[in-house]
Scaffold this motif. Structure first.
Motif, mmCIF file in Angstrom:
data_model
loop_
_atom_site.group_PDB
_atom_site.id
_atom_site.type_symbol
_atom_site.label_atom_id
_atom_site.label_comp_id
_atom_site.label_asym_id
_atom_site.label_seq_id
_atom_site.Cartn_x
_atom_site.Cartn_y
_atom_site.Cartn_z
ATOM 1 N N PRO A 22 89.010 -25.721 92.115
ATOM 2 C CA PRO A 22 89.692 -27.168 92.469
ATOM 3 C C PRO A 22 90.776 -27.326 91.209
ATOM 4 C CG PRO A 22 87.496 -27.381 92.678
ATOM 5 C CD PRO A 22 87.670 -26.053 92.242
ATOM 6 N N GLY A 23 90.610 -26.942 90.021
ATOM 7 C CA GLY A 23 91.369 -27.337 88.966
ATOM 8 C C GLY A 23 92.531 -25.986 88.416
ATOM 9 N N LEU A 24 92.258 -24.956 89.019
ATOM 10 C CA LEU A 24 93.191 -23.948 88.737
ATOM 11 C C LEU A 24 93.770 -23.137 89.992
ATOM 12 C CD1 LEU A 24 90.670 -21.944 86.432
ATOM 13 C CD2 LEU A 24 92.787 -22.994 85.484
ATOM 14 N N ALA A 25 93.489 -23.402 91.370
ATOM 15 C CA ALA A 25 94.112 -22.583 92.154
ATOM 16 C C ALA A 25 95.280 -22.476 92.500
ATOM 17 C CB ALA A 25 93.439 -23.290 93.668
ATOM 18 N N HIS A 26 96.031 -23.469 92.406
ATOM 19 C CA HIS A 26 97.493 -23.685 92.317
ATOM 20 C C HIS A 26 98.252 -22.911 91.208
ATOM 21 C CE1 HIS A 26 98.439 -26.426 95.739
ATOM 22 N NE2 HIS A 26 97.248 -26.990 95.364
ATOM 23 N N GLU A 27 97.825 -23.202 89.991
ATOM 24 C CA GLU A 27 98.203 -22.326 88.924
ATOM 25 C C GLU A 27 98.144 -20.706 88.957
ATOM 26 O OE1 GLU A 27 96.434 -24.417 85.514
ATOM 27 O OE2 GLU A 27 97.847 -23.363 84.475
#
Ligand code: SF4
Length: 335
Positions: free
Chosen positions: A111-116
């Protein structure tokens, strides 16, 4: 350094193009088929590959024909600089272009890293999901985090990872009654469900083939609910695949024990502490960490990769006389 499209060919003619890199042996779950409840003694910090060392070894492998890099663990997202690792690996150039970077994860940090990660060049994710039942999840992983994993799966899809592959280890009396529900869940969300036969890599070395839920049994259960049509032509991919109800959804089975696919294996592994393993079940390792730290040049590292592959056995040998489960725990080898 000489660069040839397929320089990592073993004695059986298998060209190695898929490098699995374990970024850490640490994990946020304690799955019963992988770790004892109290965990395992972690690899010593000083032995862990630094990011420059890891990227250099991957660069040598890419120059030798590796076109796919799969990041594993333990749990790879626990590595603090994982986004930077992905970015640097995705920028490597080999004889046939840039390698494809994928990851096997428990998704808790997605949730906190997927886009990066996606922006950094990660192309695909394989997410461990053994059950949809909260209590079974808690018993299996010794953590009450099913919601976290489901949120991570959603985050992967929302970030545009496609396909999102879900991996379940089928276990008798634990989650084997859920295989139909897991496929229904995946089909409903556009994910690809894959079942993995449990392999003799468990912490207690108590694996028993009789207790293993094999491919035929999994397929029998699925055929009671779905029409399955073979997709065929798996190439070097571990999973055999079927269309579910004429597709486009598919389901896969990784039948390492009952239908081994070692004959087309193209995988090599680099552990978090810098050991090359020619096979998941290898008994010998090649210490490239020490070579790097003693100032070896790229040709010497390439020679170590070639030597590791040259010594690769025909197959895992499970069930054969003399088969011995590796001492290194699964969490320190990586999927
Ligand atoms: S068991 Fe070893 S040789 Fe067989 S497919 Fe897996 S890594 Fe390859």
């Amino acid at each position: 350094m000489s660069s040839a499209p397929a320089a990592l060919v073993d004695a059986f003619g298998r060209a190695h193009r898929d490098l699995r890199i374990s970024l850490t042996d640490r994990c946020s779950l304690r799955c019963t088929y992988c770790m004892p409840a109290d965990g395992v003694p972690w690899l010593p910090g000083p032995d862990m590959l630094g990011t420059d060392e890891l990227v250099r070894l991957a660069r040598v492998a890419v120059t030798l024909g590796v076109t796919e890099i799969r990041l594993t663990g333990g749990e790879p997202l626990l590595r603090p600089d994982v986004v930077d690792v992905v970015r640097r690996l995705a920028a490597l150039e080999g004889p046939t272009g840039r390698p494809e970077i994928s990851m096997t994860t428990n998704a808790l940090r997605l949730p906190g890293l997927a886009h990066e990660l996606k922006d950094g060049g990660l192309v695909r994710v394989n997410i461990s999901l053994d059950t949809l039942d909260r209590e079974t999840f808690r018993r299996l992983t010794r953590r009450d985090r099913l919601d976290g994993t489901l949120a991570g799966i959603e985050a992967a899809a929302a970030a545009g990872f496609d396909p999102v592959k879900l991996n379940a280890v089928a276990m008798r009396g634990v989650n084997d009654h859920e295989v139909v529900d897991l496929v229904r869940f995946a089909v409903a969300h556009g994910y690809e469900m894959r079942f993995i036969e449990q392999m003799p890599l468990d912490p207690g070395h108590t694996w028993d083939r009789v207790q293993m839920v094999g491919q035929d049994e999994i397929l029998d259960r699925l055929r009671a609910a779905f029409r399955l049509t073979p997709v065929g032509d798996r190439g070097a991919a571990p999973a055999e695949r079927w269309l579910v109800d004429d597709g486009p959804a598919t389901v896969g089975v990784i039948a390492s024990v009952s239908a081994p696919f070692c004959g087309s294996c193209d995988r090599l592994r680099l552990t978090a502490d810098g050991q090359l393993r020619s096979c998941l079940f290898a008994r010998a390792e090649t210490d490239v960490r020490t070579l790097v730290r003693e100032g070896a040049d790229d040709d010497a590292l390439a020679a170590a990769f070639r030597a590791c592959v040259a010594g690769k056995k025909a197959g895992h040998g499970i069930g054969e006389p003399g088969f011995v489960q590796p001492d290194r725990p699964m969490s320190a080898i990586g999927g």
